[in-house]
Scaffold this motif. Sequence first.
Motif, PDB file in Angstrom:
ATOM      1  N   GLN A   2     -30.799   1.390 -24.063  1.00  0.00           N
ATOM      2  CA  GLN A   2     -29.778   2.562 -24.692  1.00  0.00           C
ATOM      3  C   GLN A   2     -28.512   2.090 -24.126  1.00  0.00           C
ATOM      4  OE1 GLN A   2     -30.414   6.676 -22.957  1.00  0.00           O
ATOM      5  NE2 GLN A   2     -29.138   7.350 -24.604  1.00  0.00           N
ATOM      6  N   LEU A   3     -27.369   2.082 -24.986  1.00  0.00           N
ATOM      7  CA  LEU A   3     -26.260   1.800 -24.470  1.00  0.00           C
ATOM      8  C   LEU A   3     -25.198   3.045 -24.583  1.00  0.00           C
ATOM      9  CD1 LEU A   3     -25.940  -1.573 -26.827  1.00  0.00           C
ATOM     10  CD2 LEU A   3     -26.118  -1.339 -24.304  1.00  0.00           C
ATOM     11  N   VAL A   4     -24.410   3.327 -23.804  1.00  0.00           N
ATOM     12  CA  VAL A   4     -23.561   4.228 -23.657  1.00  0.00           C
ATOM     13  C   VAL A   4     -22.094   3.987 -23.472  1.00  0.00           C
ATOM     14  CG1 VAL A   4     -23.088   6.663 -22.940  1.00  0.00           C
ATOM     15  CG2 VAL A   4     -25.317   5.983 -23.064  1.00  0.00           C
ATOM     16  N   GLU A   5     -21.101   3.948 -24.523  1.00  0.00           N
ATOM     17  CA  GLU A   5     -19.769   3.840 -24.086  1.00  0.00           C
ATOM     18  C   GLU A   5     -19.123   4.949 -23.911  1.00  0.00           C
ATOM     19  OE1 GLU A   5     -21.624   1.008 -27.615  1.00  0.00           O
ATOM     20  OE2 GLU A   5     -21.581   3.231 -27.232  1.00  0.00           O
ATOM     21  N   TYR A  36     -17.199  -4.599 -29.645  1.00  0.00           N
ATOM     22  CA  TYR A  36     -16.931  -4.786 -31.073  1.00  0.00           C
ATOM     23  C   TYR A  36     -16.304  -3.563 -31.281  1.00  0.00           C
ATOM     24  CZ  TYR A  36     -20.891  -8.202 -30.949  1.00  0.00           C
ATOM     25  OH  TYR A  36     -21.685  -9.238 -30.704  1.00  0.00           O
ATOM     26  N   ARG A  37     -15.447  -3.451 -32.495  1.00  0.00           N
ATOM     27  CA  ARG A  37     -14.877  -2.337 -32.887  1.00  0.00           C
ATOM     28  C   ARG A  37     -14.893  -2.323 -34.356  1.00  0.00           C
ATOM     29  NH1 ARG A  37      -8.613  -4.174 -31.582  1.00  0.00           N
ATOM     30  NH2 ARG A  37      -8.329  -5.650 -33.174  1.00  0.00           N
ATOM     31  N   GLN A  38     -14.885  -1.080 -34.915  1.00  0.00           N
ATOM     32  CA  GLN A  38     -14.776  -0.770 -36.384  1.00  0.00           C
ATOM     33  C   GLN A  38     -13.902   0.200 -36.640  1.00  0.00           C
ATOM     34  OE1 GLN A  38     -18.578   0.429 -38.081  1.00  0.00           O
ATOM     35  NE2 GLN A  38     -17.936  -0.087 -39.929  1.00  0.00           N
ATOM     36  N   ALA A  39     -12.699  -0.235 -37.444  1.00  0.00           N
ATOM     37  CA  ALA A  39     -11.848   0.669 -37.880  1.00  0.00           C
ATOM     38  C   ALA A  39     -12.138   1.449 -39.271  1.00  0.00           C
ATOM     39  CB  ALA A  39     -10.448   0.113 -38.118  1.00  0.00           C
ATOM     40  N   PRO A  40     -11.467   2.593 -39.268  1.00  0.00           N
ATOM     41  CA  PRO A  40     -11.979   3.289 -40.885  1.00  0.00           C
ATOM     42  C   PRO A  40     -11.709   2.306 -41.998  1.00  0.00           C
ATOM     43  CG  PRO A  40     -10.672   4.826 -39.322  1.00  0.00           C
ATOM     44  CD  PRO A  40     -10.500   3.281 -38.730  1.00  0.00           C
ATOM     45  N   ALA A  91      -9.618   2.438 -33.526  1.00  0.00           N
ATOM     46  CA  ALA A  91     -11.027   2.107 -33.795  1.00  0.00           C
ATOM     47  C   ALA A  91     -12.265   2.689 -32.974  1.00  0.00           C
ATOM     48  CB  ALA A  91     -11.265   0.610 -34.004  1.00  0.00           C
ATOM     49  N   VAL A  92     -13.374   2.549 -33.559  1.00  0.00           N
ATOM     50  CA  VAL A  92     -14.278   3.124 -32.644  1.00  0.00           C
ATOM     51  C   VAL A  92     -14.887   1.806 -31.792  1.00  0.00           C
ATOM     52  CG1 VAL A  92     -16.833   4.066 -32.446  1.00  0.00           C
ATOM     53  CG2 VAL A  92     -15.026   4.977 -34.285  1.00  0.00           C
ATOM     54  N   TYR A  93     -15.010   1.741 -30.657  1.00  0.00           N
ATOM     55  CA  TYR A  93     -15.529   0.591 -29.826  1.00  0.00           C
ATOM     56  C   TYR A  93     -16.927   0.696 -29.406  1.00  0.00           C
ATOM     57  CZ  TYR A  93     -10.636  -1.074 -29.743  1.00  0.00           C
ATOM     58  OH  TYR A  93      -9.391  -1.572 -30.147  1.00  0.00           O
ATOM     59  N   TYR A  94     -17.686  -0.277 -29.695  1.00  0.00           N
ATOM     60  CA  TYR A  94     -18.907  -0.298 -29.417  1.00  0.00           C
ATOM     61  C   TYR A  94     -19.342  -1.758 -28.390  1.00  0.00           C
ATOM     62  CZ  TYR A  94     -19.411   2.201 -33.681  1.00  0.00           C
ATOM     63  OH  TYR A  94     -19.424   3.145 -34.444  1.00  0.00           O
ATOM     64  N   CYS A  95     -20.476  -1.652 -27.477  1.00  0.00           N
ATOM     65  CA  CYS A  95     -20.741  -2.912 -26.927  1.00  0.00           C
ATOM     66  C   CYS A  95     -22.068  -3.168 -27.209  1.00  0.00           C
ATOM     67  CB  CYS A  95     -20.660  -2.424 -25.275  1.00  0.00           C
ATOM     68  SG  CYS A  95     -22.047  -1.356 -24.736  1.00  0.00           S
ATOM     69  N   ASN A  96     -22.581  -4.461 -27.069  1.00  0.00           N
ATOM     70  CA  ASN A  96     -23.723  -4.594 -27.565  1.00  0.00           C
ATOM     71  C   ASN A  96     -24.115  -6.224 -26.946  1.00  0.00           C
ATOM     72  OD1 ASN A  96     -26.546  -4.879 -28.767  1.00  0.00           O
ATOM     73  ND2 ASN A  96     -25.579  -3.470 -30.375  1.00  0.00           N
ATOM     74  N   PRO A  98     -24.572  -9.966 -28.150  1.00  0.00           N
ATOM     75  CA  PRO A  98     -24.299 -10.817 -29.116  1.00  0.00           C
ATOM     76  C   PRO A  98     -25.538 -11.660 -29.819  1.00  0.00           C
ATOM     77  CG  PRO A  98     -23.189 -11.553 -27.076  1.00  0.00           C
ATOM     78  CD  PRO A  98     -23.802 -10.390 -26.949  1.00  0.00           C
ATOM     79  N   GLY A  99     -25.651 -11.705 -30.935  1.00  0.00           N
ATOM     80  CA  GLY A  99     -26.406 -12.619 -31.485  1.00  0.00           C
ATOM     81  C   GLY A  99     -27.698 -11.889 -31.557  1.00  0.00           C
ATOM     82  N   LEU A 100     -28.134 -10.906 -31.002  1.00  0.00           N
ATOM     83  CA  LEU A 100     -29.450 -10.278 -31.002  1.00  0.00           C
ATOM     84  C   LEU A 100     -29.251  -8.838 -30.464  1.00  0.00           C
ATOM     85  CD1 LEU A 100     -32.509 -10.848 -31.763  1.00  0.00           C
ATOM     86  CD2 LEU A 100     -33.009 -11.104 -29.314  1.00  0.00           C
ATOM     87  N   TRP A 101     -28.977  -8.115 -31.490  1.00  0.00           N
ATOM     88  CA  TRP A 101     -28.274  -6.622 -31.251  1.00  0.00           C
ATOM     89  C   TRP A 101     -29.435  -5.788 -30.698  1.00  0.00           C
ATOM     90  CZ3 TRP A 101     -25.014  -6.727 -36.128  1.00  0.00           C
ATOM     91  CH2 TRP A 101     -23.855  -7.332 -36.098  1.00  0.00           C
ATOM     92  N   TRP A 102     -28.955  -4.987 -29.628  1.00  0.00           N
ATOM     93  CA  TRP A 102     -30.052  -3.827 -29.589  1.00  0.00           C
ATOM     94  C   TRP A 102     -29.573  -2.701 -30.350  1.00  0.00           C
ATOM     95  CZ3 TRP A 102     -27.798  -5.366 -24.185  1.00  0.00           C
ATOM     96  CH2 TRP A 102     -28.585  -6.215 -23.344  1.00  0.00           C
ATOM     97  N   PRO A 103     -30.105  -1.541 -30.181  1.00  0.00           N
ATOM     98  CA  PRO A 103     -29.697  -0.373 -31.020  1.00  0.00           C
ATOM     99  C   PRO A 103     -28.214   0.094 -30.832  1.00  0.00           C
ATOM    100  CG  PRO A 103     -32.034   0.093 -30.264  1.00  0.00           C
ATOM    101  CD  PRO A 103     -31.503  -1.366 -29.654  1.00  0.00           C
ATOM    102  N   TRP A 104     -27.558   0.383 -31.764  1.00  0.00           N
ATOM    103  CA  TRP A 104     -26.024   0.361 -31.430  1.00  0.00           C
ATOM    104  C   TRP A 104     -25.723   1.759 -30.590  1.00  0.00           C
ATOM    105  CZ3 TRP A 104     -22.373  -3.214 -31.832  1.00  0.00           C
ATOM    106  CH2 TRP A 104     -22.687  -4.202 -32.397  1.00  0.00           C
ATOM    107  N   GLY A 105     -25.014   2.097 -29.550  1.00  0.00           N
ATOM    108  CA  GLY A 105     -24.725   3.337 -29.170  1.00  0.00           C
ATOM    109  C   GLY A 105     -23.761   4.125 -30.090  1.00  0.00           C
ATOM    110  N   GLN A 106     -23.344   5.210 -29.550  1.00  0.00           N
ATOM    111  CA  GLN A 106     -22.598   6.127 -30.183  1.00  0.00           C
ATOM    112  C   GLN A 106     -21.029   5.701 -30.405  1.00  0.00           C
ATOM    113  OE1 GLN A 106     -22.929   6.761 -27.274  1.00  0.00           O
ATOM    114  NE2 GLN A 106     -21.109   7.298 -26.488  1.00  0.00           N
ATOM    115  N   GLY A 107     -20.602   4.603 -29.597  1.00  0.00           N
ATOM    116  CA  GLY A 107     -19.386   4.192 -29.535  1.00  0.00           C
ATOM    117  C   GLY A 107     -18.166   5.146 -28.918  1.00  0.00           C
TER     118      GLY A 107
END
Length: 114
Positions: A2-5, A36-40, A91-96, A98-107
Amino acid sequence: VQLVESGGGLVQAGGSLRLSCAASGTTFTSNPRAWYRQAPGKQREFVAVIMSSDGSTNYADSVKGRFTISRDNAKNTVYLQMNSLKVEDTAVYYCNRPGLWWPWGQGTQVTVSS
């Protein structure tokens, strides 16, 4: 795993924020960690990585010199210090891992106003 940003918010251009990402259910020290980040309307993109072997780091060109990634193995947490923020860093920022992702957190949402 579990990742919590956390740590995001609204800041003016030129300001700073420090993001945190806590991980549970994994042996933290044996895995590299990345932000990582994801902008709209855009795809998720790489921001920064810190290796588990020697703590070396690498950054996207767009954040080099402004952002710093670090880790605290005792707390099982990785950080992203963001300075000189720009509107385009919004953006929404996430951690994980790299290369073998765990389930993504909520960012965590970062909004930079002009």
